[in-house]
Scaffold this motif. Structure first.
Motif, mmCIF file in Angstrom:
data_model
loop_
_atom_site.group_PDB
_atom_site.id
_atom_site.type_symbol
_atom_site.label_atom_id
_atom_site.label_comp_id
_atom_site.label_asym_id
_atom_site.label_seq_id
_atom_site.Cartn_x
_atom_site.Cartn_y
_atom_site.Cartn_z
ATOM 1 N N PHE A 87 0.995 -1.343 -0.038
ATOM 2 C CA PHE A 87 0.051 -0.033 -0.021
ATOM 3 C C PHE A 87 0.954 1.165 -0.019
ATOM 4 C CE2 PHE A 87 -4.596 -1.288 1.469
ATOM 5 C CZ PHE A 87 -4.486 -2.119 0.501
ATOM 6 N N THR A 88 2.187 1.123 0.534
ATOM 7 C CA THR A 88 2.916 2.486 0.590
ATOM 8 C C THR A 88 3.394 2.661 -0.736
ATOM 9 O OG1 THR A 88 3.655 2.032 3.053
ATOM 10 C CG2 THR A 88 5.109 3.379 1.541
ATOM 11 N N THR A 89 3.726 1.640 -1.523
ATOM 12 C CA THR A 89 4.208 1.603 -3.066
ATOM 13 C C THR A 89 2.974 2.195 -3.689
ATOM 14 O OG1 THR A 89 5.585 -0.180 -2.464
ATOM 15 C CG2 THR A 89 5.395 0.419 -4.600
ATOM 16 N N LEU A 90 1.844 1.657 -3.536
ATOM 17 C CA LEU A 90 0.605 2.031 -4.413
ATOM 18 C C LEU A 90 0.334 3.508 -4.024
ATOM 19 C CD1 LEU A 90 -1.728 1.516 -6.084
ATOM 20 C CD2 LEU A 90 -2.964 0.871 -3.993
ATOM 21 N N TYR A 91 0.713 3.890 -2.804
ATOM 22 C CA TYR A 91 0.633 5.468 -2.341
ATOM 23 C C TYR A 91 1.654 5.983 -3.286
ATOM 24 C CZ TYR A 91 1.088 9.635 0.154
ATOM 25 O OH TYR A 91 1.164 11.189 0.523
ATOM 26 N N PHE A 92 2.731 5.915 -3.526
ATOM 27 C CA PHE A 92 3.879 6.393 -4.156
ATOM 28 C C PHE A 92 3.478 6.469 -5.693
ATOM 29 C CE2 PHE A 92 7.469 5.219 -1.056
ATOM 30 C CZ PHE A 92 7.128 6.382 -0.369
ATOM 31 N N ARG A 93 2.821 5.499 -6.129
ATOM 32 C CA ARG A 93 2.299 5.232 -7.778
ATOM 33 C C ARG A 93 1.256 6.410 -7.785
ATOM 34 N NH1 ARG A 93 0.804 5.288 -12.300
ATOM 35 N NH2 ARG A 93 2.741 6.721 -12.498
ATOM 36 N N VAL A 94 0.357 6.546 -6.952
ATOM 37 C CA VAL A 94 -0.737 7.456 -7.100
ATOM 38 C C VAL A 94 -0.170 8.812 -6.978
ATOM 39 C CG1 VAL A 94 -2.770 8.545 -6.091
ATOM 40 C CG2 VAL A 94 -2.632 5.960 -6.054
ATOM 41 N N MET A 95 0.617 9.252 -6.215
ATOM 42 C CA MET A 95 1.264 10.624 -5.916
ATOM 43 C C MET A 95 2.338 10.762 -7.262
ATOM 44 S SD MET A 95 -0.018 11.739 -3.027
ATOM 45 C CE MET A 95 1.056 13.294 -2.773
ATOM 46 N N ASN A 96 2.858 9.945 -7.834
ATOM 47 C CA ASN A 96 3.634 10.113 -8.909
ATOM 48 C C ASN A 96 2.764 10.547 -9.992
ATOM 49 O OD1 ASN A 96 4.870 8.513 -11.426
ATOM 50 N ND2 ASN A 96 6.439 9.363 -10.335
ATOM 51 N N SER A 97 1.671 9.754 -10.275
ATOM 52 C CA SER A 97 0.746 9.894 -11.488
ATOM 53 C C SER A 97 -0.055 11.123 -11.207
ATOM 54 C CB SER A 97 -0.341 8.884 -11.285
ATOM 55 O OG SER A 97 -1.176 9.002 -10.481
ATOM 56 N N MET A 98 -0.279 11.694 -10.033
ATOM 57 C CA MET A 98 -0.592 13.221 -9.833
ATOM 58 C C MET A 98 0.277 14.316 -9.869
ATOM 59 S SD MET A 98 -3.356 12.133 -6.858
ATOM 60 C CE MET A 98 -3.697 13.729 -6.541
ATOM 61 N N PHE A 99 1.541 14.002 -9.374
ATOM 62 C CA PHE A 99 2.226 15.096 -9.027
ATOM 63 C C PHE A 99 3.784 15.059 -9.721
ATOM 64 C CE2 PHE A 99 -0.423 15.036 -5.489
ATOM 65 C CZ PHE A 99 -1.009 16.194 -5.599
ATOM 66 N N GLY A 100 4.193 13.689 -10.297
ATOM 67 C CA GLY A 100 5.281 13.698 -10.887
ATOM 68 C C GLY A 100 6.406 13.949 -9.927
ATOM 69 N N ILE A 101 7.325 14.957 -10.340
ATOM 70 C CA ILE A 101 8.329 15.225 -9.459
ATOM 71 C C ILE A 101 8.154 16.631 -8.766
ATOM 72 C CG2 ILE A 101 10.066 14.024 -10.932
ATOM 73 C CD1 ILE A 101 10.950 16.769 -12.372
ATOM 74 N N GLY A 102 6.802 17.239 -8.448
ATOM 75 C CA GLY A 102 6.629 18.179 -8.129
ATOM 76 C C GLY A 102 6.537 18.184 -6.752
ATOM 77 N N THR A 103 7.370 18.933 -6.067
ATOM 78 C CA THR A 103 7.373 18.382 -4.549
ATOM 79 C C THR A 103 6.147 18.993 -3.543
ATOM 80 O OG1 THR A 103 8.851 20.473 -4.081
ATOM 81 C CG2 THR A 103 9.895 18.687 -4.507
ATOM 82 N N VAL A 104 5.662 20.141 -4.168
ATOM 83 C CA VAL A 104 4.590 20.585 -3.389
ATOM 84 C C VAL A 104 3.540 19.675 -3.199
ATOM 85 C CG1 VAL A 104 2.660 22.234 -3.320
ATOM 86 C CG2 VAL A 104 5.025 23.065 -4.221
ATOM 87 N N GLY A 105 3.075 18.880 -4.184
ATOM 88 C CA GLY A 105 1.977 17.871 -3.969
ATOM 89 C C GLY A 105 2.401 16.759 -3.175
ATOM 90 N N TRP A 106 3.791 16.303 -3.140
ATOM 91 C CA TRP A 106 4.164 15.124 -2.487
ATOM 92 C C TRP A 106 3.910 15.653 -0.834
ATOM 93 C CZ3 TRP A 106 5.636 10.189 -3.744
ATOM 94 C CH2 TRP A 106 5.699 10.116 -5.136
#
Length: 578
Positions: A87-106
């Motif tokens: 689930f942690t890796t899945l969270y990273f996948r979701v965040m990556n799809s939404m924000f890419g390398i944009g730190t604000v979203g992460w």
């Protein structure tokens, strides 16, 4: 909680505050605003520490097609890892799809998870205390506790708040079922428990956390019914361990060479550290000067053991004086139980044996107990002055904690500030010295970088990474002779593709094509697809007069990596030669 008779003035003040908090969403809004005010500055922070590996350069989170692998494979880059957190890796996948390398979203995602944890602490405290004002105080303390900075501000540590969301949701739902509400709450609790296990393996202790609720009075469900329900949670945990062990090929894979005896001798010092960190969180850092204890006669074992024994005796005495003894036993249990997985110290390496983030869940019990104890003392005084004093203490504790949190939080804004902080607390930390050296090179501060790397080499002259980074610093400052020496030493100490490739580059630069060819072939033997390796070998062959071989290598580089800088021009230059 038990109550005693209060003066009308004290009762009216308390009732007025309770009524304000009774308004729908008021308490939750204040808690959310408090949390956002404390952690809002982190939205401007960079990726730091291991974020580059786990977020920026992890190909597994770049495609939805790889999601099934999160549940069926060991995704670590090393064999025999301890990392199975779908689930942690899945969270990273979701965040990556939404924000890419944009730190604000992460960072916003981590802060919002912390807000959710704070609200769940409020809900849990309400279930345990039956007092909105005390529950509000407990949640406010939790929102601003300084030990949470690492878990909230460091993106890669998001597994702790994410796991805690599910653990707290499971606890709240279980208590609602225990108090006689719909069986659907038990089903929801089991579902949240499963999610917690799949988020971080530390959640395996959750059945023990729920089991201590049996100690509490006034349950609508009988104790046999509660035990039967708890058996389902234990079965869930053991099933998870079986699956995890199968996928990771074992229960655990220690990263240190410490023995079981050394680990146990280190327990008092680790416990003393976490107690200090909970009550007096000062001089906090991502790395602590904590090493394994090797002898039962050493002060590092004896003094912490004495401190732990005194603390245990003081707790027993205080609990005997408490009127709501069972409640405090439950809160006390919620501190060591979630900390137990972190006590398997063999898993960790030097300077990373203890971490603030491991207190993210244990501080739930601490904050609820602290809020209840302060409230209880004010009630016993039966005066308006005592109620006001309780309010002042609450404001002071929350204010001081918030100030400490904001101060420590600022160190996590970039790798440069983070590693400088680490070195100031742990000056002999080899990893921090090397990482700071690399960061300083990225900022073109080469003199400072060389000083850091040289300090690392003084401690560990045979450390391959230290030698490699010293070579990089020399290469980037134009000292090819020094770069050649350090690259060669690094490649021989611990052969890696990048080390051989850098060595090949410097050998070609100083006019040693035969040695450059050897280094390039070593790199290709380790990874035939390494970008730039065929280009380096082709350049060496061309310098030796082997045009045919050089063109073949250039063509292979262009075929595998058409974007490699200089490959096309190298091929054209070789073709033009007679």
């Amino acid at each position: 909680m038990s109550t005693t008779r209060e003066t009308p003035s004290a009762a009216s003040v308390r009732q007025s505050f309770e009524q304000r908090l009774e308004r729908r969403g008021v308490a939750q809004l204040w808690l959310a605003l408090l949390t956002l005010a404390v952690y809002g500055q982190s939205l401007a922070y960079e990726f730091v520490y291991e974020d580059r590996r786990s977020v920026l350069h992890d190909s597994i989170i770049e495609s939805w097609s790889k999601v099934p692998q999160y549940f069926t494979r060991d995704l670590s880059l090393q064999n025999g890892s301890n990392f199975y957190r779908p689930f942690t890796t899945l969270y990273f996948r979701v965040m990556n799809s939404m924000f890419g390398i944009g730190t604000v979203g992460w960072h916003a995602g981590s802060v919002l998870l912390h807000v959710l944890c704070v609200l769940l602490v409020f809900a849990l405290a309400r279930q345990l205390l039956r007092s909105r004002s005390t529950a509000f105080f407990a949640a406010a303390l939790y929102a601003v506790h300084p030990t949470h900075v690492e878990a909230v501000t460091w993106i890669s540590a998001v597994g702790d708040p994410l796991m805690t969301v599910f653990v707290l949701a499971a606890a709240v739902a279980f208590l609602r079922w225990r108090h006689g509400e719909s069986p659907a709450w038990l089903a929801a609790s089991l579902a949240a428990g499963a999610a917690a296990l799949l988020t971080k393996d530390g959640a395996v202790v959750m059945p023990a956390l729920l089991s201590v609720f049996v100690l509490l009075p006034h349950a609508a469900r009988g104790w046999r019914t509660q035990l039967a329900a708890l058996a389902a949670f234990w079965a869930e945990a053991f099933a998870f361990l079986a699956v995890r062990g199968h996928i990771l090929h074992g229960f655990s894979h220690p990263l240190s060479g410490a023995t079981n005896a050394e680990m146990m001798l280190s327990w008092p010092a680790a416990i003393a550290f976490y107690v200090r960190d909970m009550f007096f969180p000062v001089e906090m850092t991502p790395f602590y000067p904590f090493d394994f204890v090797h002898s039962a006669n050493s002060p590092e074992f004896l003094w912490p053991l004495l401190a732990v024994m005194v603390l245990a005796a003081a707790l027993v005495w205080l609990l005997r004086k408490a009127t709501d003894r069972r409640f405090y036993w439950v809160c006390l249990a919620w501190i060591p139980i979630p900390l137990a997985p972190a006590m398997y110290l063999k898993l960790f390496v030097q300077y990373e044996i203890v971490h603030d983030r491991y207190l993210y869940l244990p501080t739930v019990g601490l904050c609820i107990a602290a809020a209840a104890a302060i409230t209880s003392l004010a009630r016993r005084a039966e005066s308006l002055a005592a109620v006001r004093l309780r309010g002042m203490i609450a404001i002071l504790l929350v204010g001081v904690s918030a100030a400490a949190t904001v101060g420590y939080e600022s160190w996590w804004q970039s790798d440069l500030t983070l590693y400088k902080r680490a070195i100031s607390i742990t000056p002999n930390n080899l990893a921090a010295l090397l990482d700071l050296g690399v960061v300083l090179m990225e900022h073109k501060q080469y003199d400072a970088a060389i000083k850091m790397i040289d300090r690392a080499l003084q401690q560990a002259p045979n450390n391959a990474e230290a030698n490699f980074n010293r070579g990089r610093a020399a290469w980037e400052t134009g000292d090819s002779a020094v770069a050649e020496r350090y690259f060669e030493r690094a490649a021989l100490l611990a052969p890696e593709v990048k080390r051989w490739l850098f060595l090949a580059s410097v050998k070609l630069y100083v006019g040693k094509p035969k040695e450059g060819e050897f280094a390039a072939r070593q790199a290709l033997a380790m990874d035939p697809t390494e970008p730039g390796a065929h280009l380096a070998l082709g350049t060496a062959l061309l310098d030796e007069g082997n045009k045919t071989g050089a063109m073949s290598e250039f063509e292979e580089e262009i075929r595998q990596h058409p974007d490699t800088p200089g490959a096309q021009k190298a091929w054209e230059r070789a073709r033009a030669l007679k």
